[in-house]
Motif scaffolding. Structure first.
Motif, mmCIF file in Angstrom:
data_model
loop_
_atom_site.group_PDB
_atom_site.id
_atom_site.type_symbol
_atom_site.label_atom_id
_atom_site.label_comp_id
_atom_site.label_asym_id
_atom_site.label_seq_id
_atom_site.Cartn_x
_atom_site.Cartn_y
_atom_site.Cartn_z
ATOM 1 N N THR A 112 0.844 -1.191 0.000
ATOM 2 C CA THR A 112 0.000 0.000 0.000
ATOM 3 C C THR A 112 0.880 1.243 0.000
ATOM 4 O O THR A 112 2.070 1.191 0.331
ATOM 5 C CB THR A 112 -0.913 0.018 1.232
ATOM 6 N N GLU A 113 0.284 2.364 -0.355
ATOM 7 C CA GLU A 113 1.059 3.609 -0.464
ATOM 8 C C GLU A 113 1.487 4.097 0.914
ATOM 9 O O GLU A 113 0.655 4.278 1.812
ATOM 10 C CB GLU A 113 0.225 4.684 -1.156
ATOM 11 N N VAL A 133 9.952 4.896 -1.218
ATOM 12 C CA VAL A 133 9.292 3.858 -1.998
ATOM 13 C C VAL A 133 9.401 2.547 -1.224
ATOM 14 O O VAL A 133 10.501 2.167 -0.786
ATOM 15 C CB VAL A 133 9.934 3.698 -3.392
ATOM 16 N N LYS A 143 7.773 -5.473 -6.520
ATOM 17 C CA LYS A 143 6.701 -4.534 -6.837
ATOM 18 C C LYS A 143 6.648 -3.458 -5.763
ATOM 19 O O LYS A 143 6.577 -3.765 -4.573
ATOM 20 C CB LYS A 143 5.369 -5.284 -6.932
ATOM 21 N N VAL A 148 5.557 0.756 -4.369
ATOM 22 C CA VAL A 148 4.662 1.910 -4.400
ATOM 23 C C VAL A 148 5.367 3.041 -3.670
ATOM 24 O O VAL A 148 5.960 2.832 -2.603
ATOM 25 C CB VAL A 148 3.318 1.595 -3.701
#
Length: 472
Positions: free
Chosen positions: A385-386, A455, A462, A464
Motif C-alpha cells: 500500500t502507499e 518507496v 513490486k 509503491v
C-alpha cells in the motif's frame, strides 16, 4: 554513609567482605533457574529521560542484594541493600541520579549515553544461594518511529541468487532488522554455538565487527545484517542462521540455505550437475497463486520421500509421504486438498498465503537406507500500500536535526529514499535506521532543502511510492 561502618556495627560482614563471599559462592551456588525478572520502564529510553529497572520475584529469605554497572566486582557496585538492617548503602558507582528501592528496583534519573551498558542485580539468600540477573540498557539519542512497520515486521533472509553457480558470489540479504538493534551474529548451520560463528556486529563496540571460528576470509558482513560470501564452493552450501539481539534483550533468529550448483567432469568430456536441490517456481508469489517446489537431481534408487514445512523432519511438520515402489501417497489433513506430489519428488502447493512462506525440507530414503535432505524457501506477499512520510524537527544546543519516517502498514518490504528525484546519498550527517524506514539528517544545511520521497518494495520487486514532501 560508608558500608563498612554500617554493616560492622550491626554485626554483619563489610561491603568488601560480602562481595568476596559472593564471588566465592558463585562458583558453587549460582542459580540458573531463578524466577527473578527485570523489566525496563520505559522499554526504550532517550537521553534526558528517567528509566526504572523494575524487579519482579525476588528470592525468598533474601539477605542482601547488590546492583552493579558491568562486572560484579566491588569497584563496579552501585548500591547494596541488606534486609537485616533495612539499610541501603552506596557503592563506588553510585551517583545522585541513582535510587535503589528495597524491592530491588533501580531508578536512574536523566540518563545519558554514558549510562549505556550492562547492569547486574545479584542477590544472596539465607541459604547461601547467589542469583545474578543482567540487563542491557541502551540509551538512544533519539527513537525511530516508523509506525506499524517497526513493531510487526519479522526479520527475513533471501539468498541472491537462490541457486549459486560454483565459483560465484552470493549475498544473504536481510530485511526488517529491529529498529532497537543491539547487534547480530551469523552462524554456519542451524544452531547459534561459538564453533559455528562466522562473524558478529555489535553497534556500541569499536570496532563493531568481529569474526569467529567459522570465518574463512571469504565472508563480508554489512551493518544492515546482510552477509556476502565470495567464490562459493560446495563446502559453503547448507543452512545459515542469523541471530539478532535488540536493546531490550529480545532475541530472534532467521534461517536461509545456500544452494550451490556445481559442475563435475565425467567421461567423454561431458558435464553433469550432481547436486540434489530444490528450486521454488516462482520464488516470489502473491497470495492465491501456486508454487512448485521443483526437485533437481533426485538421488538414485529412492524408495520413498517426505516433505516437511520446517527444517526439522519430525511428524508434527510433515506434509506428505510418498512411497515410490508401491506408489502410495499419504497426506496430512492440512495439505490434502491443496497439494500435488510427483514421482520426481516435486511438490505443488495451491492457493498459497503469507503463512506458507517458510523453509521446507525434502527428505529421501534409498534402498541402502541412506537419507538425504534438501531445503527450499519461497516468499508470499500481499500487494503493498502507499506509504506516507512523517517529519520531526528537533533543535538541541543550537544544532538542528530532522527525521523523516516512511510509515507503511506493510511488512517484509524494503525501502528506498529519493531526494529531488535522485537516489539519496548517505553521509556522516545523513543516516538511515536499521530497517531504512527512518531517515535522519543532523546539523542540517541549506543544501538539505528539497523534495523527499520513499518507496516501499515487496520481495517480488513490486513497489509503491509515497507522495513527495518538500522540506523545509
Amino acid at each position: 554513609m560508608q558500608v563498612s561502618s554500617v554493616l560492622l556495627c550491626q554485626g554483619c560482614a563489610s561491603w568488601q567482605g560480602f562481595l568476596l563471599t559472593a564471588s566465592l559462592l558463585t562458583c558453587w551456588h549460582l542459580s540458573t533457574t531463578s524466577q527473578v525478572t527485570i523489566e525496563l520502564v520505559p522499554p526504550q529510553v532517550v537521553e534526558g529521560e528517567d528509566v526504572l529497572f523494575l524487579v519482579h520475584k525476588l528470592p525468598e529469605n533474601l539477605s542482601v542484594l547488590v546492583w552493579f554497572k558491568g562486572l560484579t566486582v566491588a569497584k563496579h557496585a552501585i548500591a547494596l541493600y541488606a534486609t537485616d538492617i533495612r539499610e541501603i548503602v552506596k557503592g563506588l558507582m553510585y551517583s545522585d541520579r541513582k535510587t535503589l528501592y528495597r524491592n530491588g528496583s533501580l531508578l536512574i534519573h536523566n540518563v545519558t549515553q554514558k549510562d549505556t551498558g550492562y547492569y547486574t542485580l545479584q542477590t544472596l539468600n539465607r541459604n547461601g544461594t547467589i542469583v545474578s540477573k543482567s540487563f542491557f540498557l541502551h540509551v538512544n539519542a533519539f527513537l525511530w518511529n516508523c509506525g506499524r512497520l517497526a513493531a510487526s515486521a519479522q526479520p527475513s533472509i533471501e539468498s541472491l541468487p537462490p541457486i549459486v553457480p560454483d565459483g560465484k558470489d552470493v549475498i544473504l540479504q536481510v530485511r526488517n532488522l529491529p529498529e532497537n538493534l543491539l547487534g547480530f551474529g551469523w552462524f554456519k548451520g542451524m544452531t547459534q554455538i561459538r564453533s559455528h560463528l562466522i562473524g558478529r556486529y555489535i553497534i556500541d563496540e569499536n570496532p563493531g565487527f568481529s569474526f569467529g571460528p567459522a570465518y574463512s576470509g571469504k565472508e563480508k558482513l554489512y551493518t544492515d545484517g546482510s552477509l556476502l560470501i565470495e567464490n562459493v564452493t560446495e563446502k559453503d552450501a547448507g543452512l545459515y542462521t542469523l541471530g539478532i539481539l535488540s536493546t531490550d534483550m529480545k532475541s530472534e533468529e532467521a534461517h536461509v540455505e545456500i544452494q550451490v550448483e556445481s559442475l563435475v567432469f565425467q567421461c567423454c568430456n561431458s558435464l553433469t550437475t550432481a547436486k540434489f536441490m530444490v528450486e521454488p517456481v516462482p520464488q516470489y508469489a502473491s497470495e492465491g497463486e501456486s508454487i512448485l517446489l521443483l526437485v533437481h537431481y533426485l538421488p538414485e534408487e529412492v524408495i520413498s520421500f517426505s516433505w516437511y514445512y520446517s527444517t526439522y523432519t519430525v511428524p508434527t511438520f510433515k506434509i506428505v509421504d510418498h512411497h515410490v515402489i508401491w506408489n502410495i501417497t499419504t497426506w496430512s489433513d492440512a495439505y490434502r486438498e491443496r497439494g500435488m506430489v510427483y514421482a520426481s519428488g516435486s511438490l505443488l502447493l495451491l492457493d498459497v498465503t503469507e503463512e506458507d512462506a517458510r523453509m521446507y525440507t525434502l527428505e529421501t530414503l534409498n534402498i541402502d537406507n541412506k537419507v538425504e535432505r534438501a531445503h527450499v524457501q519461497f516468499y508470499v506477499d500481499k500487494p503493498v500500500t502507499e506509504p506516507f512520510i512523517r517529519i520531526t524537527d528537533t533543535t538541541v544546543k543550537a544544532n538542528r536535526s530532522v527525521t523523516f519516517s516512511c510509515v507503511s502498514p506493510d511488512t517484509r518490504i524494503s525501502i528506498r529514499w529519493f531526494f529531488n528525484n535522485h537516489n539519496l546519498q548517505l553521509t556522516d550527517r545523513i543516516k538511515l535506521s536499521p530497517s531504512k524506514c527512518g531517515l535522519r539528517i543532523d546539523n542540517v544545511r541549506s543544501e538539505d532543502a528539497g523534495e523527499y520521497r520513499c518507496v516501499v518494495i515487496n520481495r517480488a520487486g513490486k513497489g509503491v511510492g509515497s507522495q513527495p514532501v518538500r522540506w523545509p
